[in-house]
Write an enzyme that holds these catalytic residues in place. Structure first.
Site, mmCIF file in Angstrom:
data_model
loop_
_atom_site.group_PDB
_atom_site.id
_atom_site.type_symbol
_atom_site.label_atom_id
_atom_site.label_comp_id
_atom_site.label_asym_id
_atom_site.label_seq_id
_atom_site.Cartn_x
_atom_site.Cartn_y
_atom_site.Cartn_z
ATOM 1 N N LYS A 196 -84.510 28.267 71.897
ATOM 2 C CA LYS A 196 -84.499 29.579 72.566
ATOM 3 C C LYS A 196 -83.055 30.014 72.759
ATOM 4 C CE LYS A 196 -85.633 31.964 76.862
ATOM 5 N NZ LYS A 196 -86.367 31.933 78.135
ATOM 6 N N LYS A 249 -87.246 31.379 69.297
ATOM 7 C CA LYS A 249 -87.274 32.619 70.069
ATOM 8 C C LYS A 249 -85.866 33.162 70.234
ATOM 9 C CE LYS A 249 -88.075 34.284 74.680
ATOM 10 N NZ LYS A 249 -88.285 33.973 76.057
#
Ligand code: PBG
Ligand code: ZN
Length: 324
Positions: A196, A249
């Site tokens: 992420k 992400k």
């Protein structure tokens, strides 16, 4: 070689193209990230994310009916509190909290729907960071993972099928896995937000969740998009710590990362098509600069080609409109 070989033969008509085109991912591969708020009868539009709403639990049950009918794979719940926020985000592991109370309602209404929960503290801390701060104002990693484990446990005890820690603290997956095991919750899936990035594409989400840090940024814990190797190590670590599912992400600017994680692990890899990616296509379409349905289809297919096994996307709630 040309002129004997003519590649356009394979795409001359829609009927011929259909023979060779890869299918769009089916609705069952989509997870809808959705915001739940306290109270009843609430269905509030999110200005920065047209078409998305903050729902109270009763309204979410209602809103899910057509979405479930389309065959969507699951939901990923984000809770938002209107209660006191404190230094450690204790609202996040309150067993009477909004996420904890919503899970059983969803399970009762839709027993086959996979219910996932975001595990973080930032929507519940007064300072908006993903963990408590130490004396120097830095996020205290080891204190954070204890709290994150309590959050995950409270979600699993409420009946979540999958808990998804998003705080990017070292050791968070291991801490959660151990805590679940200590409570005999051995069937709860753990989806790590493993790679992420500290991204500027989370703006509309932070607006919706009211979870922007009041000071500083998240660069001290989320991965740097200028350092590919540590971003990949993050996913490898989470696999070693006991994650069942990895994640990249954001999605669209990180296709290379997605492809690499997919190649180097045998775990399922989810991709999170984030709020800024949703809203930028809508903004473009609203200005008449592109066709929304076509842009969304093209972007989802890019994620599919890069190797996504699971699509966490706000488009999930609009699957029929986009892919129907
Ligand atoms: C919180 C969290 C964020 C998102 C998911 N979980 C925001 C952040 O890290 O600041 C972003 C989701 C999106 O933009 O759609 N840890
Ligand atoms: Zn957070």
């Amino acid at each position: 070689m040309f002129p004997e070989v003519r590649l356009r033969r394979l795409r001359r008509t829609p009927a011929i193209r259909q023979l060779f085109d890869a299918p769009f991912p089916p609705p069952g591969k989509f997870i809808w990230p959705v915001f739940v708020v306290e109270g009843e009868n609430r269905c509030e539009p999110i200005p920065s994310m047209p078409g998305q709403f903050r729902y109270s639990a009763d309204q979410l049950v209602k809103a899910l009916e057509p979405v479930v009918a389309q065959g969507i794979g699951g939901v990923l719940l984000f809770g938002q509190t209107e209660g006191e926020k404190d230094a450690i985000g204790s609202g996040a592991f309150d067993e009477r909290g909004v996420v904890q109370r919503t899970i059983p309602l969803l399970k009762r209404a839709y027993p086959d729907l996979v219910v996932m929960t975001d595990v973080c503290l930032c929507a519940y801390t007064a300072h908006g960071h993903c963990g408590p701060l130490d004396r120097n104002g830095q996020v205290d990693n080891d204190a954070a993972i204890e709290l994150l484990a309590r959050v995950a446990l409270s979600h699993a005890e409420a009946g979540a099928d999958c808990v998804a820690p998003s705080a990017m603290m070292d050791g968070q997956v291991q801490a959660i896995r151990e805590t679940l095991a200590d409570h005999d919750l051995n069937d709860t899936l753990l989806m790590a937000y493993s790679s992420k990035f500290a991204s500027s594409m989370y703006g509309p989400f932070r607006d919706a969740e009211n979870s922007a840090p009041s000071a500083g940024d998240r660069k001290g814990y989320q991965a740097s998009y200028r350092n590919l190797r540590t971003a990949l190590r993050e996913s490898a670590f989470d696999e070693d710590e006991g994650a069942d599912i990895l994640m990249v992400k954001p999605a669209l600017f990180y296709l290379d990362v997605l492809q690499k994680v997919r190649e180097t692990s045998d775990l399922p890899v989810a991709v999170y098509n984030v709020s800024g990616e949703y809203s930028m296509l809508i903004a473009t379409a609203e200005r008449g600069w592109g066709d929304l349905r076509e842009m969304v289809r093209e972007s989802i297919m890019a994620l599919d080609r890069a190797g996504a096994d699971l699509f966490i996307s706000y488009w999930a709630s609009r699957y029929g409109e986009i892919f129907g």
